[in-house]
Motif scaffolding. Structure first.
Motif, mmCIF file in Angstrom:
data_model
loop_
_atom_site.group_PDB
_atom_site.id
_atom_site.type_symbol
_atom_site.label_atom_id
_atom_site.label_comp_id
_atom_site.label_asym_id
_atom_site.label_seq_id
_atom_site.Cartn_x
_atom_site.Cartn_y
_atom_site.Cartn_z
ATOM 1 N N LYS A 1 18.249 19.366 -11.627
ATOM 2 C CA LYS A 1 19.692 19.213 -11.821
ATOM 3 C C LYS A 1 20.045 19.175 -13.309
ATOM 4 O O LYS A 1 21.038 19.774 -13.723
ATOM 5 N N LEU A 2 19.221 18.478 -14.096
ATOM 6 C CA LEU A 2 19.474 18.408 -15.540
ATOM 7 C C LEU A 2 19.352 19.775 -16.198
ATOM 8 O O LEU A 2 20.116 20.114 -17.102
ATOM 9 N N LEU A 3 18.372 20.560 -15.758
ATOM 10 C CA LEU A 3 18.163 21.899 -16.325
ATOM 11 C C LEU A 3 19.105 22.944 -15.723
ATOM 12 O O LEU A 3 19.197 24.065 -16.222
ATOM 13 N N LYS A 4 19.765 22.578 -14.626
ATOM 14 C CA LYS A 4 20.670 23.487 -13.913
ATOM 15 C C LYS A 4 19.941 24.760 -13.486
ATOM 16 O O LYS A 4 20.396 25.879 -13.744
ATOM 17 N N VAL A 5 18.778 24.569 -12.843
ATOM 18 C CA VAL A 5 17.977 25.684 -12.351
ATOM 19 C C VAL A 5 17.565 25.423 -10.905
ATOM 20 O O VAL A 5 17.579 24.291 -10.437
ATOM 21 N N ASP A 6 17.218 26.515 -10.214
ATOM 22 C CA ASP A 6 16.644 26.395 -8.886
ATOM 23 C C ASP A 6 15.217 26.932 -8.939
ATOM 24 O O ASP A 6 14.729 27.321 -9.999
ATOM 25 N N GLU A 7 14.537 26.940 -7.800
ATOM 26 C CA GLU A 7 13.140 27.365 -7.777
ATOM 27 C C GLU A 7 12.973 28.819 -8.210
ATOM 28 O O GLU A 7 12.015 29.153 -8.908
ATOM 29 N N LEU A 8 13.885 29.684 -7.828
ATOM 30 C CA LEU A 8 13.771 31.095 -8.216
ATOM 31 C C LEU A 8 13.971 31.276 -9.717
ATOM 32 O O LEU A 8 13.338 32.138 -10.329
ATOM 33 N N ALA A 9 14.820 30.473 -10.321
ATOM 34 C CA ALA A 9 14.990 30.544 -11.774
ATOM 35 C C ALA A 9 13.712 30.095 -12.480
ATOM 36 O O ALA A 9 13.322 30.682 -13.494
ATOM 37 N N LEU A 10 13.034 29.078 -11.935
ATOM 38 C CA LEU A 10 11.761 28.650 -12.518
ATOM 39 C C LEU A 10 10.704 29.740 -12.376
ATOM 40 O O LEU A 10 9.916 29.972 -13.296
ATOM 41 N N LEU A 11 10.698 30.417 -11.244
ATOM 42 C CA LEU A 11 9.750 31.512 -11.036
ATOM 43 C C LEU A 11 10.024 32.650 -12.016
ATOM 44 O O LEU A 11 9.105 33.192 -12.624
ATOM 45 N N ALA A 12 11.291 32.996 -12.199
ATOM 46 C CA ALA A 12 11.652 34.056 -13.138
ATOM 47 C C ALA A 12 11.222 33.683 -14.552
ATOM 48 O O ALA A 12 10.677 34.518 -15.291
ATOM 49 N N TRP A 13 11.430 32.434 -14.953
ATOM 50 C CA TRP A 13 11.020 31.980 -16.279
ATOM 51 C C TRP A 13 9.503 32.089 -16.425
ATOM 52 O O TRP A 13 9.004 32.522 -17.460
ATOM 53 N N THR A 14 8.763 31.718 -15.376
ATOM 54 C CA THR A 14 7.299 31.803 -15.394
ATOM 55 C C THR A 14 6.851 33.240 -15.596
ATOM 56 O O THR A 14 5.973 33.522 -16.418
ATOM 57 N N ILE A 15 7.450 34.162 -14.874
ATOM 58 C CA ILE A 15 7.087 35.585 -14.990
ATOM 59 C C ILE A 15 7.410 36.097 -16.389
ATOM 60 O O ILE A 15 6.622 36.823 -16.994
ATOM 61 N N GLU A 16 8.542 35.687 -16.936
ATOM 62 C CA GLU A 16 8.907 36.084 -18.298
ATOM 63 C C GLU A 16 7.874 35.601 -19.307
ATOM 64 O O GLU A 16 7.537 36.310 -20.248
ATOM 65 N N GLN A 17 7.359 34.387 -19.117
ATOM 66 C CA GLN A 17 6.354 33.846 -20.020
ATOM 67 C C GLN A 17 5.047 34.631 -19.942
ATOM 68 O O GLN A 17 4.349 34.792 -20.934
#
Length: 71
Positions: A52-68
Motif C-alpha cells: 500500500k505504501l509503494l502503491k503497487v500490486d503483485e504484477l507491478a512487482l513482477l514487472a519491476w523484477t523483470i526490468e532488473q
C-alpha cells in the motif's frame, strides 16, 4: 529500494494472478523479497502495508523484477 534489505536471505513470492488457490503457481512468476516484505506482518502475506505504501500490486512487482533482470 524498499523491497530489499541487507539480509542475504531471499524469499520467493509466487504470483498467483488468474489462478485458484488449489492450483500450483508457476516457478517462473516469482518476485524475490526479504522475509519481512514477503511473510512479515506487513508483507505480502500479512496486511500488505508495504504494498500500500509503494502503491503497487503483485504484477507491478513482477514487472519491476523483470526490468532488473534486463539490466
Amino acid at each position: 529500494t524498499m523491497l530489499y534489505q541487507s539480509s542475504p536471505q531471499v524469499s520467493l513470492h509466487h504470483i498467483r494472478e488468474g489462478q485458484g488457490m488449489s492450483q500450483r503457481a508457476s516457478d517462473f512468476l516469482v518476485v524475490p523479497l526479504c522475509w519481512d516484505h514477503h511473510q512479515g506482518p506487513q508483507g505480502l502475506h500479512g496486511d500488505r502495508t508495504y504494498m500500500k505504501l509503494l502503491k503497487v500490486d503483485e504484477l507491478a512487482l513482477l514487472a519491476w523484477t523483470i526490468e532488473q533482470l534486463e539490466k
